[in-house]
Motif scaffolding. Sequence first.
Motif, PDB file in Angstrom:
ATOM      1  N   HIS A   1       0.851  -1.194   0.000  1.00 50.85           N
ATOM      2  CA  HIS A   1       0.000   0.000   0.000  1.00 50.85           C
ATOM      3  C   HIS A   1       0.887   1.245   0.000  1.00 50.85           C
ATOM      4  O   HIS A   1       1.983   1.236   0.556  1.00 50.85           O
ATOM      5  CB  HIS A   1      -0.911   0.002   1.234  1.00 50.85           C
ATOM      6  CG  HIS A   1      -2.005   1.039   1.153  1.00 50.85           C
ATOM      7  ND1 HIS A   1      -1.789   2.364   1.445  1.00 50.85           N
ATOM      8  CD2 HIS A   1      -3.310   0.950   0.808  1.00 50.85           C
ATOM      9  CE1 HIS A   1      -2.917   3.042   1.275  1.00 50.85           C
ATOM     10  NE2 HIS A   1      -3.859   2.203   0.881  1.00 50.85           N
ATOM     11  N   VAL A   2       0.379   2.285  -0.629  1.00 47.56           N
ATOM     12  CA  VAL A   2       1.125   3.556  -0.658  1.00 47.56           C
ATOM     13  C   VAL A   2       1.385   4.043   0.769  1.00 47.56           C
ATOM     14  O   VAL A   2       0.536   3.926   1.640  1.00 47.56           O
ATOM     15  CB  VAL A   2       0.298   4.615  -1.422  1.00 47.56           C
ATOM     16  CG1 VAL A   2       0.945   5.984  -1.325  1.00 47.56           C
ATOM     17  CG2 VAL A   2       0.131   4.208  -2.865  1.00 47.56           C
ATOM     18  N   ILE A   3       2.583   4.574   0.985  1.00 49.65           N
ATOM     19  CA  ILE A   3       2.899   5.175   2.285  1.00 49.65           C
ATOM     20  C   ILE A   3       2.329   6.586   2.310  1.00 49.65           C
ATOM     21  O   ILE A   3       2.563   7.374   1.394  1.00 49.65           O
ATOM     22  CB  ILE A   3       4.426   5.237   2.499  1.00 49.65           C
ATOM     23  CG1 ILE A   3       5.035   3.830   2.445  1.00 49.65           C
ATOM     24  CG2 ILE A   3       4.754   5.906   3.833  1.00 49.65           C
ATOM     25  CD1 ILE A   3       6.545   3.813   2.552  1.00 49.65           C
ATOM     26  N   VAL A   4       1.563   6.884   3.344  1.00 51.29           N
ATOM     27  CA  VAL A   4       1.018   8.235   3.479  1.00 51.29           C
ATOM     28  C   VAL A   4       1.891   9.006   4.470  1.00 51.29           C
ATOM     29  O   VAL A   4       1.969   8.663   5.647  1.00 51.29           O
ATOM     30  CB  VAL A   4      -0.447   8.207   3.954  1.00 51.29           C
ATOM     31  CG1 VAL A   4      -0.998   9.617   4.008  1.00 51.29           C
ATOM     32  CG2 VAL A   4      -1.282   7.349   3.018  1.00 51.29           C
TER      33      VAL A   4
ATOM     34  N   TYR B   1       3.201  12.031   6.781  1.00 51.67           N
ATOM     35  CA  TYR B   1       2.784  13.205   7.536  1.00 51.67           C
ATOM     36  C   TYR B   1       4.007  13.892   8.116  1.00 51.67           C
ATOM     37  O   TYR B   1       4.964  13.232   8.504  1.00 51.67           O
ATOM     38  CB  TYR B   1       1.839  12.819   8.686  1.00 51.67           C
ATOM     39  CG  TYR B   1       0.510  12.283   8.209  1.00 51.67           C
ATOM     40  CD1 TYR B   1      -0.504  13.164   7.859  1.00 51.67           C
ATOM     41  CD2 TYR B   1       0.279  10.925   8.106  1.00 51.67           C
ATOM     42  CE1 TYR B   1      -1.731  12.689   7.417  1.00 51.67           C
ATOM     43  CE2 TYR B   1      -0.940  10.439   7.668  1.00 51.67           C
ATOM     44  CZ  TYR B   1      -1.946  11.333   7.327  1.00 51.67           C
ATOM     45  OH  TYR B   1      -3.143  10.863   6.888  1.00 51.67           O
TER      46      TYR B   1
ATOM     47  N   THR C   1       4.203  14.933   1.067  1.00 54.88           N
ATOM     48  CA  THR C   1       4.140  14.957   2.526  1.00 54.88           C
ATOM     49  C   THR C   1       3.073  15.930   2.982  1.00 54.88           C
ATOM     50  O   THR C   1       3.092  17.096   2.607  1.00 54.88           O
ATOM     51  CB  THR C   1       5.499  15.406   3.115  1.00 54.88           C
ATOM     52  OG1 THR C   1       6.526  14.625   2.549  1.00 54.88           O
ATOM     53  CG2 THR C   1       5.491  15.243   4.622  1.00 54.88           C
ATOM     54  N   GLN C   2       2.135  15.433   3.775  1.00 54.71           N
ATOM     55  CA  GLN C   2       1.095  16.324   4.271  1.00 54.71           C
ATOM     56  C   GLN C   2       1.622  17.029   5.503  1.00 54.71           C
ATOM     57  O   GLN C   2       2.047  16.385   6.452  1.00 54.71           O
ATOM     58  CB  GLN C   2      -0.157  15.526   4.616  1.00 54.71           C
ATOM     59  CG  GLN C   2      -0.640  14.711   3.441  1.00 54.71           C
ATOM     60  CD  GLN C   2      -1.994  14.086   3.702  1.00 54.71           C
ATOM     61  OE1 GLN C   2      -2.772  14.568   4.506  1.00 54.71           O
ATOM     62  NE2 GLN C   2      -2.274  13.005   3.004  1.00 54.71           N
TER      63      GLN C   2
ATOM     64  N   ASN D   1      -2.363  12.603  15.830  1.00 50.53           N
ATOM     65  CA  ASN D   1      -3.775  12.323  15.602  1.00 50.53           C
ATOM     66  C   ASN D   1      -4.017  11.733  14.213  1.00 50.53           C
ATOM     67  O   ASN D   1      -4.732  10.753  14.050  1.00 50.53           O
ATOM     68  CB  ASN D   1      -4.547  13.637  15.774  1.00 50.53           C
ATOM     69  CG  ASN D   1      -6.037  13.438  15.631  1.00 50.53           C
ATOM     70  OD1 ASN D   1      -6.513  13.131  14.544  1.00 50.53           O
ATOM     71  ND2 ASN D   1      -6.768  13.583  16.717  1.00 50.53           N
TER      72      ASN D   1
ATOM     73  N   LYS E   1      -5.167   7.767  12.988  1.00 49.89           N
ATOM     74  CA  LYS E   1      -6.381   7.477  12.219  1.00 49.89           C
ATOM     75  C   LYS E   1      -6.072   6.907  10.838  1.00 49.89           C
ATOM     76  O   LYS E   1      -6.980   6.661  10.058  1.00 49.89           O
ATOM     77  CB  LYS E   1      -7.190   8.764  12.035  1.00 49.89           C
ATOM     78  CG  LYS E   1      -7.924   9.194  13.286  1.00 49.89           C
ATOM     79  CD  LYS E   1      -8.632  10.502  13.015  1.00 49.89           C
ATOM     80  CE  LYS E   1      -9.189  11.099  14.276  1.00 49.89           C
ATOM     81  NZ  LYS E   1     -10.518  10.713  14.609  1.00 49.89           N
ATOM     82  N   ASP E   2      -4.796   6.785  10.496  1.00 46.10           N
ATOM     83  CA  ASP E   2      -4.444   6.379   9.136  1.00 46.10           C
ATOM     84  C   ASP E   2      -3.599   5.106   9.177  1.00 46.10           C
ATOM     85  O   ASP E   2      -2.441   5.131   9.580  1.00 46.10           O
ATOM     86  CB  ASP E   2      -3.669   7.515   8.452  1.00 46.10           C
ATOM     87  CG  ASP E   2      -3.535   7.277   6.964  1.00 46.10           C
ATOM     88  OD1 ASP E   2      -3.490   6.101   6.550  1.00 46.10           O
ATOM     89  OD2 ASP E   2      -3.463   8.268   6.220  1.00 46.10           O
TER      90      ASP E   2
END
Lengths: 319, 281
Positions: free
Chosen positions: B140-143, B145, B171-172, B182, B186-187
């Motif tokens: 899965h794609v790494i998200v 932060y 990068t968010q 947080n 949730k991710d």
Amino acid sequence: MNKYKFKPKSRFKELIGEKLIAIASLSALAVILLIFIFIFKESIPILTSPEVQSEAGLNKMILKQQFYPGHQPKWSWQPNSDVPKYSLVPLFIGTLKAAVIAIIFAAPLGIAAALYSSEFASKRIREVIKPVIELLAGIPSVVLGFFALIVLASAIQKIFGLTYRLNAVNAGIALGIAIIPIVFTLAEDAMTSVPKSLREAALALGANQWQVSFTMILPAALPGIAAGVILGFGRAIGETMIVLMASGNAAIISYSVADSIRTLSATIAAELAEVVFGSAHYNVLFFIGSLLFVFTFIVNLGGELIMVRLKEKLQGKTR
Amino acid sequence: MKKIAVLLITIMAFVVAQAGNITMKGSDTMVQLGQRWAEEYMKSHKDVTIQVAGGGSGTGIAALINGSTDICQASRDMKPQEYNNAETKGIKPYRVAVALDGIAVFVHELNPVKELTLEQLKAIYTGSITNWKDVGGPDHVIVLYGRENNSGTYAYFKEHVLKNEDYYEATQTLPGTAAVVNAVGKDKYGIGYGGLAWAKRVKFIAIKNDDKSAAVLPSIKTVTDGSYPIARDLYWFFNGTPTGALKDLLNWALSPEGQKLAEAADYIPLPAEMAAKSVIK
């Protein structure tokens, strides 16, 4: 006891009062002007200073740049890099994506609500709907942003199965909630101010309520509806806190609404606190501020002009 | 005339009352630390009021340069340009390390990945590894932060983990480490970083210097003894060598009592000899 309660005691005092009020109203104008001059002044080095231009000239903000030898030229916003990158293109795309989604979400809801409230709802229901929707405008945007960050983002991700939790749709819908009251209020005002005589004439010709609403009220109120949509769009462009919290703030070039975005306004909010005073980055942030100022000014002016036209039209004045 | 005199006296009285008032501003990572110290210090020093504010290291440094704060809390050193600005304004920054901080890397509780090398971490955050399966996780794609670029944590991570390369654009960036924690909580496929004190309800990743070295989880012990690789000093900046109440406060914060409080607030105390050396005689 003086018989004439409101008889002016002195013409001189009245004059002073009048001048004071005039000063108060003019000062509001002066404040806006001063704000604009200050913001604009701080962004001028981008156009004049060669030192700033070498780092962040207009061409570097708009055109693709090749930053490292052998790399593809690209648009990139990385102001704190060793090689600072100041392309505004990803920010423009992000801002437009959020604002367009917001208006696509808010316009149908706001207009439908306005039509219902002005044409179909009974007086009692209208007296509930109208203030409640207008109350929505009073919700601080930070609260909406927080709601989008914690609740809305998870819901949207679950429903659509998105990779990124904080994305353009999430920010756009949260923005949309913020601008529904603007669209609603202006559209509703326009619809209710369609002269009763027009309505009665249509009913007398045998039109039913749907026909009156759709073939007569909607077209007659169209300029007011358009003004609402345009002003709402202007608000969506400038709104900061909601997008700062709900959009993910990743400055990427992507046309997918499921990706994160970074908007112009959120960039200023996030970076101005840190930026080194007088640096190119500082000037660029003020330049973005000037752009936003000019843009929202034009949009609001357009909205106001349409409103003026509407009033003239409804009063039967022709040009 | 009389009115003006009264007004002047009021203002002067206000200024005198402000003499025992210390303002502290800067790093969001250090806000809890500053507040903890301020509360305890004010208990034993009734005449002193300490106000603590966050805003980011950069904000604090700017405030120090503008003269609008007595103590600047910063989770990074000042940049050369900031030193220059301070000099032109006649401010002489005085830097003291008051505590240590480990930067924890964390993922969602259900993520099977347990450890990463510094090399892998860099590849993830610069965008050359974008899928969890390349580091032993699910396909899965790494998200990603991270923090906003007004944060000292952002700057530290960029310098020490990314070796000054740019963060991957996807990068968010979120305002505050709490928001990052947080978001990762949730991710399921998220990864984030932040000060050790903040990182709760997520799973820490053990960090390896390279392929051969042992994986080390961040903790007070591993940061103090230097075995955890991503750790940094947390600073106080003053304008010139602190005197009077400021000096007293600094020496108290560096004392074993002050350092114990830092530990109680989930920060990492300085090694004793390092703290003793910074005390102003």
